[in-house]
Scaffold this motif. Structure first.
Motif, PDB file in Angstrom:
ATOM      1  N   UNK A  22       0.855  -1.184   0.000  1.00  0.00           N
ATOM      2  CA  UNK A  22       0.000   0.000   0.000  1.00  0.00           C
ATOM      3  C   UNK A  22       0.893   1.237   0.000  1.00  0.00           C
ATOM      4  N   UNK A  23       0.268   2.384  -0.293  1.00  0.00           N
ATOM      5  CA  UNK A  23       0.991   3.650  -0.260  1.00  0.00           C
ATOM      6  C   UNK A  23       0.021   4.762   0.109  1.00  0.00           C
ATOM      7  N   UNK A  24       0.498   5.706   0.905  1.00  0.00           N
ATOM      8  CA  UNK A  24      -0.320   6.858   1.300  1.00  0.00           C
ATOM      9  C   UNK A  24      -0.352   7.861   0.153  1.00  0.00           C
ATOM     10  N   UNK A  25      -1.543   8.328  -0.180  1.00  0.00           N
ATOM     11  CA  UNK A  25      -1.694   9.297  -1.266  1.00  0.00           C
ATOM     12  C   UNK A  25      -1.729  10.719  -0.700  1.00  0.00           C
ATOM     13  N   UNK A  26      -1.557  11.693  -1.577  1.00  0.00           N
ATOM     14  CA  UNK A  26      -1.670  13.096  -1.184  1.00  0.00           C
ATOM     15  C   UNK A  26      -3.089  13.386  -0.687  1.00  0.00           C
ATOM     16  N   UNK A  27      -4.078  12.674  -1.226  1.00  0.00           N
ATOM     17  CA  UNK A  27      -5.474  12.835  -0.818  1.00  0.00           C
ATOM     18  C   UNK A  27      -5.668  12.428   0.635  1.00  0.00           C
ATOM     19  N   UNK A  28      -4.823  11.528   1.131  1.00  0.00           N
ATOM     20  CA  UNK A  28      -4.899  11.119   2.533  1.00  0.00           C
ATOM     21  C   UNK A  28      -5.206   9.651   2.750  1.00  0.00           C
ATOM     22  N   UNK A  29      -5.829   9.008   1.780  1.00  0.00           N
ATOM     23  CA  UNK A  29      -6.132   7.589   1.910  1.00  0.00           C
ATOM     24  C   UNK A  29      -4.994   6.752   1.331  1.00  0.00           C
ATOM     25  N   UNK A  30      -5.083   5.470   1.580  1.00  0.00           N
ATOM     26  CA  UNK A  30      -4.087   4.523   1.077  1.00  0.00           C
ATOM     27  C   UNK A  30      -4.586   3.867  -0.205  1.00  0.00           C
ATOM     28  N   UNK A  31      -3.675   3.675  -1.172  1.00  0.00           N
ATOM     29  CA  UNK A  31      -3.979   2.822  -2.322  1.00  0.00           C
ATOM     30  C   UNK A  31      -3.369   1.461  -2.017  1.00  0.00           C
ATOM     31  N   UNK A  32      -4.040   0.406  -2.490  1.00  0.00           N
ATOM     32  CA  UNK A  32      -3.482  -0.930  -2.315  1.00  0.00           C
ATOM     33  C   UNK A  32      -2.643  -1.274  -3.542  1.00  0.00           C
ATOM     34  N   UNK A  33      -1.582  -2.001  -3.316  1.00  0.00           N
ATOM     35  CA  UNK A  33      -0.684  -2.407  -4.394  1.00  0.00           C
ATOM     36  C   UNK A  33      -0.569  -3.923  -4.345  1.00  0.00           C
ATOM     37  N   UNK A  34      -0.827  -4.548  -5.496  1.00  0.00           N
ATOM     38  CA  UNK A  34      -0.731  -6.005  -5.594  1.00  0.00           C
ATOM     39  C   UNK A  34       0.213  -6.350  -6.741  1.00  0.00           C
ATOM     40  N   UNK A  35       1.094  -7.291  -6.484  1.00  0.00           N
ATOM     41  CA  UNK A  35       1.997  -7.771  -7.519  1.00  0.00           C
ATOM     42  C   UNK A  35       1.672  -9.236  -7.753  1.00  0.00           C
ATOM     43  N   UNK A  36       1.392  -9.584  -9.014  1.00  0.00           N
ATOM     44  CA  UNK A  36       1.087 -10.961  -9.377  1.00  0.00           C
ATOM     45  C   UNK A  36       1.930 -11.307 -10.587  1.00  0.00           C
ATOM     46  N   UNK A  37       2.996 -12.046 -10.347  1.00  0.00           N
ATOM     47  CA  UNK A  37       3.915 -12.350 -11.439  1.00  0.00           C
ATOM     48  C   UNK A  37       4.539 -11.071 -11.949  1.00  0.00           C
ATOM     49  N   UNK A  38       4.369 -10.792 -13.226  1.00  0.00           N
ATOM     50  CA  UNK A  38       4.935  -9.594 -13.809  1.00  0.00           C
ATOM     51  C   UNK A  38       3.999  -8.420 -13.820  1.00  0.00           C
ATOM     52  N   UNK A  39       2.762  -8.579 -13.307  1.00  0.00           N
ATOM     53  CA  UNK A  39       1.838  -7.451 -13.351  1.00  0.00           C
ATOM     54  C   UNK A  39       1.647  -6.826 -11.986  1.00  0.00           C
ATOM     55  N   UNK A  40       1.443  -5.502 -12.030  1.00  0.00           N
ATOM     56  CA  UNK A  40       1.243  -4.734 -10.809  1.00  0.00           C
ATOM     57  C   UNK A  40      -0.102  -4.033 -10.918  1.00  0.00           C
ATOM     58  N   UNK A  41      -0.846  -4.073  -9.822  1.00  0.00           N
ATOM     59  CA  UNK A  41      -2.125  -3.374  -9.758  1.00  0.00           C
ATOM     60  C   UNK A  41      -2.085  -2.364  -8.625  1.00  0.00           C
ATOM     61  N   UNK A  42      -2.664  -1.195  -8.883  1.00  0.00           N
ATOM     62  CA  UNK A  42      -2.878  -0.180  -7.866  1.00  0.00           C
ATOM     63  C   UNK A  42      -4.388  -0.066  -7.744  1.00  0.00           C
TER      64      UNK A  42
END
Length: 165
Positions: A118-138
Motif C-alpha cells: 500500500x501507499x499513502x496518497x496526497x489525498x490522505x487515503x491509502x492505495x493498495x498495491x498487488x503484484x502478481x507475477x509480472x503485473x502490478x495493480x494499484x
C-alpha cells in the motif's frame, strides 16, 4: 501466449513513446510531470482535469511526486457523463480528491512499488498495491508503463481511474 506477447509489446511501445517525450527539451531541462503528460497525447483528459482542479502549479512544483496516471482510455471507461460532471466548477472539491488520490509523495520507482502492499496518497487515503507475477495493480488499475521520468518525480501509467473510498 499471443495475447500475452501482444500486451507486452504494447506496453513496451507505450513506454518507448512515453519516454521519448520525457527527455530534455530544447533548453536542456527535463520536463515536469504536467509537461510530460501534456506532450504525450494520451493524457488529454488527465491534463484537462488537473487544470480544472487548479492543480497545475502544484504538479509543476518541486515535488518529488509519484503519479499513477490514467490514460484517456481509462477515463473513457467511467460511466457516461462522469468526466463532464467532474469538470464542472461546482465539483472541484470532488475532482481534487480524485486527482490527489493518484499522487503519492516522493519519487517511488517501479522497483520500489513492487515491494509495497500500500501507499499513502496526497489525498490522505491509502492505495493498495498487488503484484502478481509480472503485473502490478494499484487498487483496481493495472500498471501498463512504469518509471516515466520527469524533472519533479515519476509517472506510472495505469488503465483505470482510481476512486477514493
Amino acid at each position: 501466449m499471443f495475447k500475452k506477447m501482444t500486451s507486452l509489446l504494447s506496453i513496451v511501445a507505450a513506454s518507448f513513446l512515453f519516454m521519448t517525450g520525457a527527455h530534455a527539451d530544447h533548453h536542456g531541462m527535463k520536463k515536469d510531470i504536467v509537461d510530460v503528460a501534456a506532450d504525450n497525447g494520451s493524457f488529454n483528459t488527465l491534463v484537462a482535469a488537473v487544470k480544472a482542479a487548479g492543480l497545475v502549479e502544484t504538479l509543476k512544483g518541486d515535488g518529488p511526486f509519484t503519479v499513477f496516471a490514467p490514460t484517456d482510455e481509462a477515463f473513457a471507461k467511467l460511466p457516461a457523463g462522469t468526466v463532464d460532471m467532474l469538470l464542472m466548477p461546482e465539483n472541484k472539491d470532488k475532482l481534487v480528491a480524485i486527482l490527489t488520490y493518484h499522487v503519492v509523495p516522493g519519487k517511488v520507482m517501479a522497483a520500489d512499488v513492487v515491494k509495497l502492499d500500500s501507499a499513502a496518497t496526497v489525498e490522505g487515503q491509502m492505495v493498495t498495491i498487488k503484484v502478481d507475477g509480472g503485473s502490478v495493480m494499484v487498487d483496481q488499475a493495472n500498471v501498463v508503463a512504469t518509471d516515466v521520468a520527469a524533472s519533479n518525480g515519476v509517472i506510472h501509467v495505469i488503465d483505470a481511474v482510481l476512486m477514493p473510498k
